[in-house]
Scaffold this motif. Sequence first.
Motif, PDB file in Angstrom:
ATOM      1  N   THR A 127       0.800  -1.234   0.000  1.00 21.63           N
ATOM      2  CA  THR A 127       0.000   0.000   0.000  1.00 21.63           C
ATOM      3  C   THR A 127       0.829   1.277   0.000  1.00 21.63           C
ATOM      4  N   LEU A 128       2.147   1.182  -0.044  1.00 17.39           N
ATOM      5  CA  LEU A 128       2.987   2.381   0.007  1.00 17.39           C
ATOM      6  C   LEU A 128       2.595   3.368  -1.089  1.00 17.39           C
ATOM      7  N   ASP A 129       2.561   4.635  -0.738  1.00 14.10           N
ATOM      8  CA  ASP A 129       2.244   5.731  -1.661  1.00 14.10           C
ATOM      9  C   ASP A 129       0.793   5.757  -2.115  1.00 14.10           C
ATOM     10  N   HIS A 130      -0.080   5.050  -1.419  1.00 25.23           N
ATOM     11  CA  HIS A 130      -1.503   5.080  -1.739  1.00 25.23           C
ATOM     12  C   HIS A 130      -2.291   5.536  -0.513  1.00 25.23           C
ATOM     13  N   HIS A 131      -3.480   6.106  -0.763  1.00 28.49           N
ATOM     14  CA  HIS A 131      -4.267   6.699   0.321  1.00 28.49           C
ATOM     15  C   HIS A 131      -5.597   6.003   0.575  1.00 28.49           C
ATOM     16  N   CYS A 132      -6.102   5.285  -0.430  1.00 27.08           N
ATOM     17  CA  CYS A 132      -7.423   4.675  -0.290  1.00 27.08           C
ATOM     18  C   CYS A 132      -7.481   3.389  -1.117  1.00 27.08           C
ATOM     19  N   ILE A 150      -6.261   4.290   3.830  1.00 28.95           N
ATOM     20  CA  ILE A 150      -5.055   3.562   4.200  1.00 28.95           C
ATOM     21  C   ILE A 150      -4.284   4.398   5.223  1.00 28.95           C
ATOM     22  N   PRO A 151      -4.012   3.841   6.398  1.00 28.39           N
ATOM     23  CA  PRO A 151      -3.226   4.589   7.389  1.00 28.39           C
ATOM     24  C   PRO A 151      -1.853   4.971   6.826  1.00 28.39           C
ATOM     25  N   LYS A 152      -1.379   6.126   7.211  1.00 27.40           N
ATOM     26  CA  LYS A 152      -0.121   6.659   6.687  1.00 27.40           C
ATOM     27  C   LYS A 152       1.049   5.704   6.902  1.00 27.40           C
ATOM     28  N   GLU A 153       1.070   5.016   8.050  1.00 33.99           N
ATOM     29  CA  GLU A 153       2.194   4.126   8.367  1.00 33.99           C
ATOM     30  C   GLU A 153       2.025   2.705   7.823  1.00 33.99           C
ATOM     31  N   ALA A 154       0.933   2.444   7.119  1.00 27.33           N
ATOM     32  CA  ALA A 154       0.685   1.098   6.576  1.00 27.33           C
ATOM     33  C   ALA A 154       1.560   0.826   5.361  1.00 27.33           C
ATOM     34  N   LEU A 164     -21.667 -15.304  -4.092  1.00 26.09           N
ATOM     35  CA  LEU A 164     -20.787 -14.208  -4.460  1.00 26.09           C
ATOM     36  C   LEU A 164     -19.711 -14.698  -5.417  1.00 26.09           C
ATOM     37  N   CYS A 165     -19.092 -13.743  -6.102  1.00 27.88           N
ATOM     38  CA  CYS A 165     -18.019 -14.052  -7.041  1.00 27.88           C
ATOM     39  C   CYS A 165     -17.242 -12.779  -7.372  1.00 27.88           C
ATOM     40  N   ALA A 166     -16.212 -12.947  -8.155  1.00 34.44           N
ATOM     41  CA  ALA A 166     -15.445 -11.853  -8.741  1.00 34.44           C
ATOM     42  C   ALA A 166     -14.976 -10.796  -7.736  1.00 34.44           C
ATOM     43  N   PRO A 167     -14.203 -11.208  -6.714  1.00 36.10           N
ATOM     44  CA  PRO A 167     -13.677 -10.194  -5.783  1.00 36.10           C
ATOM     45  C   PRO A 167     -12.761  -9.219  -6.507  1.00 36.10           C
ATOM     46  N   PHE A 168     -12.778  -7.967  -6.073  1.00 36.52           N
ATOM     47  CA  PHE A 168     -11.935  -6.966  -6.702  1.00 36.52           C
ATOM     48  C   PHE A 168     -11.436  -5.980  -5.659  1.00 36.52           C
ATOM     49  N   ALA A 169     -10.276  -5.436  -5.937  1.00 38.72           N
ATOM     50  CA  ALA A 169      -9.705  -4.375  -5.110  1.00 38.72           C
ATOM     51  C   ALA A 169      -8.891  -3.480  -6.040  1.00 38.72           C
ATOM     52  N   TYR A 170      -8.898  -2.202  -5.743  1.00 38.66           N
ATOM     53  CA  TYR A 170      -8.102  -1.265  -6.514  1.00 38.66           C
ATOM     54  C   TYR A 170      -7.819  -0.045  -5.658  1.00 38.66           C
ATOM     55  N   PHE A 171      -6.752   0.657  -5.999  1.00 38.56           N
ATOM     56  CA  PHE A 171      -6.425   1.892  -5.275  1.00 38.56           C
ATOM     57  C   PHE A 171      -7.283   3.007  -5.847  1.00 38.56           C
ATOM     58  N   ASP A 172      -7.815   3.818  -4.966  1.00 42.10           N
ATOM     59  CA  ASP A 172      -8.680   4.931  -5.360  1.00 42.10           C
ATOM     60  C   ASP A 172      -8.079   6.223  -4.819  1.00 42.10           C
ATOM     61  N   ASP A 173      -6.961   6.609  -5.409  1.00 46.66           N
ATOM     62  CA  ASP A 173      -6.236   7.801  -4.932  1.00 46.66           C
ATOM     63  C   ASP A 173      -6.662   9.053  -5.654  1.00 46.66           C
TER      64      ASP A 173
END
Length: 151
Positions: A62-67, A120-124, A142-151
Amino acid sequence: MYNLICNSKWCPSSCEGPTYFHSCGPITYDEFFLHENRTCSVSIPTCHQSSAGIYYDLSIQTLDHHCIAWGCCIRAIQAQQVILRADFYDRCQELIATAKQNVCEKICADFQDIVVFFEIPKEACSVQLSIEFCGFITACTLCAPFAYFDD
């Protein structure tokens, strides 16, 4: 939008469950596919005090990401608690924060994408994602889990 989840189609590993995921409780990986995505089903009767969970085994840096956005395509006849959870870890892999949201109010009898956004916590440095089921759950698929950065 780039999906951070490897094997989001839940292709099975040699032990029937999908590669990069493990689960506990009354979860069944089905032979039903929705738009080429394998589904899984969860039902917890009212008389049981059990719970269930699906856990993504890989840490996401998660470095350099906020959400981070976390979700899946889901439907249910009834769902008391369906919790999307993110556990954040520091450089030493120590748990520093947990974010979770019960999404049962958003779930209906038709398949739809459900997504939550976690700051995302700053120190994470990394995050582990999971879906937890508690209480009375009827015909949840359920199906098709997804995750993405939303900065």
